[in-house]
Design a protein around this motif. Structure first.
Motif, short mmCIF file in Angstrom:
data_model
loop_
_atom_site.label_atom_id
_atom_site.label_comp_id
_atom_site.label_asym_id
_atom_site.label_seq_id
_atom_site.Cartn_x
_atom_site.Cartn_y
_atom_site.Cartn_z
N ASP A 146 117.59 54.71 -118.28
CA ASP A 146 118.76 54.94 -119.12
C ASP A 146 119.81 55.78 -118.41
OD1 ASP A 146 117.78 53.45 -121.20
OD2 ASP A 146 117.06 55.16 -122.37
N THR A 147 119.37 56.73 -117.60
CA THR A 147 120.32 57.54 -116.83
C THR A 147 121.12 56.67 -115.88
OG1 THR A 147 118.88 59.48 -116.97
CG2 THR A 147 120.55 59.48 -115.24
N ALA A 148 120.44 55.81 -115.16
CA ALA A 148 121.14 54.91 -114.23
C ALA A 148 122.10 53.99 -114.97
CB ALA A 148 120.12 54.10 -113.44
N ALA A 149 121.66 53.49 -116.13
CA ALA A 149 122.52 52.58 -116.89
C ALA A 149 123.79 53.27 -117.37
CB ALA A 149 121.74 52.02 -118.08
N LEU A 157 123.72 49.35 -122.94
CA LEU A 157 122.64 49.39 -123.92
C LEU A 157 121.49 50.21 -123.36
CD1 LEU A 157 121.28 48.38 -126.54
CD2 LEU A 157 120.49 46.39 -125.25
N VAL A 158 121.09 51.23 -124.09
CA VAL A 158 119.99 52.11 -123.68
C VAL A 158 118.96 52.13 -124.80
CG1 VAL A 158 121.32 53.54 -122.09
CG2 VAL A 158 121.34 54.08 -124.54
N THR A 159 117.77 52.65 -124.49
CA THR A 159 116.67 52.54 -125.46
C THR A 159 116.13 53.89 -125.94
OG1 THR A 159 115.04 52.39 -123.67
CG2 THR A 159 115.97 50.32 -124.50
N SER A 160 116.15 54.92 -125.12
CA SER A 160 115.54 56.18 -125.51
C SER A 160 116.46 56.96 -126.45
CB SER A 160 115.22 57.03 -124.28
OG SER A 160 116.41 57.46 -123.65
N LEU A 202 120.14 65.39 -120.34
CA LEU A 202 120.53 64.04 -119.95
C LEU A 202 122.03 63.97 -119.67
CD1 LEU A 202 119.55 61.19 -119.40
CD2 LEU A 202 120.00 60.62 -121.79
N ALA A 203 122.83 64.68 -120.45
CA ALA A 203 124.27 64.70 -120.20
C ALA A 203 124.57 65.22 -118.80
CB ALA A 203 124.97 65.56 -121.25
N ALA A 204 123.84 66.25 -118.39
CA ALA A 204 124.06 66.81 -117.05
C ALA A 204 123.73 65.79 -115.96
CB ALA A 204 123.21 68.06 -116.87
N LEU A 205 122.75 64.91 -116.21
CA LEU A 205 122.40 63.88 -115.23
C LEU A 205 123.41 62.73 -115.22
CD1 LEU A 205 118.56 63.61 -115.95
CD2 LEU A 205 119.65 64.71 -113.99
N VAL A 206 123.99 62.43 -116.38
CA VAL A 206 124.89 61.28 -116.50
C VAL A 206 126.32 61.65 -116.15
CG1 VAL A 206 125.89 59.65 -118.14
CG2 VAL A 206 123.43 60.11 -118.18
#
Length: 468
Positions: A146-149, A157-160, A202-206
Motif C-alpha cells: 500500500d505504501t508503494a501504491a 486502490l489500497v486495502t489496509s 504511514l503518512a511519513a512513509l508516503v
C-alpha cells in the motif's frame, strides 16, 4: 370454477415501504460495515435529536457481502433487541449509503467533502497492523504494497486500514476540505492513539509533508463501545419476516445493554450523541480498561475454556459452575487494578452476569475465539502483569492462557487467527510442557521464562484436558 389466489411474497425492506425513514445527508463515513457498527454507532446516531442531519456512508472490509445485501434495502436494516422476556424490532435508517471496500473513488469523494465531519472505524483489533511496539508494522506485506501504491498514485486502490485512512486524508488535503475527526470504535486500549500512530507512521512513509497537515487538521478521537452483538443467522431473517412482514437480508440481533464513551475535539462537528445516551468525557481510559478486562477478558476465557468443555455459546458456558468460577477468579484479579472502583466495578460485574446469561442473545464462542493472538495482549496480559508485579500468581489469567494453548493444539473452538502462525507452531511442537512456555513467548517475549506462571498455566491446562 374457483381458484385459490397465489400467495404473495413479502416485500424487501427498503425506503419505499410506508413508515421507513428517509435517507439523511451523508456527513459521517464508516469503515468496517458489519453488525456491531449497526447495533452501536449507527443506532446511537439514529437516536440523536439531530439524526436527520447525519447520514452515514458505510464501507465494508475485504468482503463485500454486507454491502451487497444492504444496497437493495437502501441501507435499512432491522435491529432485533433480545431481552430474556422477548424481542423488540426497530428499523434503523441512519446508513444512507453502503459500499464495498473497492469502491475507492466513492470513498475518496466523500472524504473530499467539507460537510463530512467524522470517520468512524470498526475493523477489529488486527486491522490496525501494529507491531510489538504499538507503532505501524512497516514491514508487513500489506503495508509495503500500500505504501508503494500511494507513493505512485495518491488515489490508488489500497486495502489496509492505515492506507485507506491515509488515502482519504490525502484526498481531503487536496480538496482543502478542512478538519476531520477519525474515531476508532474497536476494542483497543487508547484506540485513538493507536489510530494516530499507524496513520502518522504511514503518512511519513508516503508523503512526509502530510504529517504536518495531520497535526493541524485531524482529530484522533477515542471511544469505548460495549454491546454484545452475535452474528446474524437464518433464524433471525425468518423471525423478521414472520414478525415484521418484510424480507431483511441482514438484520442485526443484539442485547438490551449498550454503552458508548467518547473523548475528542470534533472540530468539524458531530451528532448530539450525548442526548442519545453517549457519555462524552475527557478521558476514556478508565471505562475502556473496565470493559476490556472484565467483559472482553472473560469473553476470551469462556470462548476457549467453555468450548473445550463442550459449550457453544456464552450463556451455556457461564451456566457451567466450573466456567463461572474461573470467570469470577479472573474478575477478582483484574478488579484489583482497575482505575474505576466501588459500584462501578461490582455493579458492572453483576450486570455482566445477567448479560452473559441472557439465553436469547446466543453469542457463539467460536465467533469470540477468533484473533486471540491479538486480543489476549490487551484483554489478559495487562491484569496478568499487574498481578505478577504485586507478587501474586493470577489463576484466572493463567486459566485463559491455558485454554488458549489447548485451543491452538486443536481443542475446543476452531482456530481462526491469521496472526497466530508463530503461536500455532509453538503449540504443536512437542509435549504440552514444552509448548506452554513457547506459546507464552510468542504472545509476549520473555513471558515463557516466568517459571512459576508456566507451571500454573500447565497445571490449569492439564486440569481442563487431562493427558493433553
Amino acid at each position: 370454477m374457483s381458484s385459490t389466489p397465489a400467495a404473495t411474497s413479502p416485500p424487501r425492506l427498503s425506503r419505499a415501504l410506508p413508515g421507513t425513514p428517509p435517507a439523511p445527508p451523508v456527513r459521517l463515513v464508516h469503515l468496517g460495515l458489519g453488525s456491531f457498527h449497526r447495533a452501536h454507532q449507527a443506532w446511537y446516531t439514529a437516536a440523536a435529536p439531530d439524526a436527520a442531519e447525519w447520514g452515514i456512508a458505510a464501507f465494508t472490509g475485504r468482503r463485500p457481502g454486507v454491502a451487497e445485501a444492504l444496497a437493495p434495502q437502501d441501507g435499512l436494516y432491522t435491529l432485533i433487541t433480545r431481552s430474556a422476556d422477548g424481542d423488540a424490532f426497530e428499523v434503523v435508517g441512519q446508513v444512507a449509503a453502503v459500499h464495498a471496500a473497492d469502491e475507492h473513488e466513492v470513498y475518496l469523494a466523500h472524504l473530499a467533502r467539507p460537510e463530512v465531519a467524522v470517520v468512524t472505524i470498526t475493523v477489529t483489533e488486527p486491522g490496525y497492523l501494529t507491531g510489538p511496539d504499538g507503532r505501524l508494522d512497516a514491514g508487513r506485506e500489506a503495508v509495503v504494497a500500500d505504501t508503494a501504491a500511494l507513493r505512485a498514485d495518491p488515489r490508488a486502490l489500497v486495502t489496509s486500514l492505515p492506507a485507506r485512512l491515509v488515502a482519504g486524508l490525502l484526498a481531503r488535503r487536496a480538496a482543502a476540505a478542512g478538519p476531520v475527526t477519525l474515531l476508532s470504535c474497536d476494542n483497543l486500549p487508547e484506540n485513538g492513539e493507536v489510530t494516530r500512530a499507524v496513520v502518522t507512521d504511514l503518512a511519513a512513509l508516503v508523503d512526509p509533508a502530510l504529517v504536518g497537515w495531520l497535526d493541524a487538521h485531524v482529530d484522533f478521537a477515542t471511544s469505548m463501545v460495549d454491546r454484545i452483538t452475535p452474528a446474524t443467522t437464518d433464524e433471525d431473517r425468518v423471525l423478521v419476516r414472520q414478525h415484521q412482514g418484510y424480507v431483511d437480508a441482514e438484520p442485526v440481533p443484539t442485547e438490551p445493554f449498550s454503552e458508548w464513551v467518547v473523548a475528542g475535539r470534533f472540530p468539524a462537528g458531530r451528532p448530539r450523541w450525548e442526548d442519545a445516551g453517549v457519555r462524552v468525557v475527557d478521558d476514556v481510559r478508565p471505562f475502556e480498561q473496565r470493559k476490556l478486562w472484565l467483559l472482553n477478558g472473560s469473553h476470551s476465557l469462556l470462548a476457549y475454556a467453555g468450548s473445550i468443555r463442550g459449550h457453544a455459546t456464552i450463556d451455556e458456558a457461564v451456566a457451567d459452575p466450573a466456567c463461572r468460577a474461573e470467570v469470577e477468579a479472573f474478575w477478582d484479579e483484574a478488579g484489583r487494578h482497575l482505575e474505576l472502583g466501588g459500584d462501578a466495578v461490582t455493579g458492572y460485574r453483576t450486570a455482566l452476569l445477567e448479560r452473559f446469561a441472557n439465553p436469547r442473545v446466543r453469542h457463539r464462542l467460536a465467533q469470540i475465539a477468533g484473533d486471540g493472538s491479538t486480543k489476549l495482549r490487551v484483554r489478559t496480559l495487562p491484569p496478568l502483569r499487574a498481578e505478577r508485579a504485586a507478587g501474586r500468581l493470577p489463576a484466572g489469567c493463567a486459566s485463559t492462557l491455558a485454554a488458549w494453548v489447548l485451543h491452538l493444539r486443536g481443542h475446543g473452538a476452531p482456530v481462526n487467527d491469521p496472526g497466530a502462525d508463530a503461536a500455532r507452531a509453538a503449540a504443536s511442537a512437542g509435549e504440552l510442557a514444552a509448548a506452554v512456555p513457547a506459546v507464552l513467548d510468542s504472545l509476549e517475549p520473555g513471558l515463557g521464562a516466568d517459571t512459576a506462571l508456566v507451571a500454573l498455566v500447565l497445571e490449569r491446562a492439564t486440569l481442563l484436558v487431562p493427558g493433553a
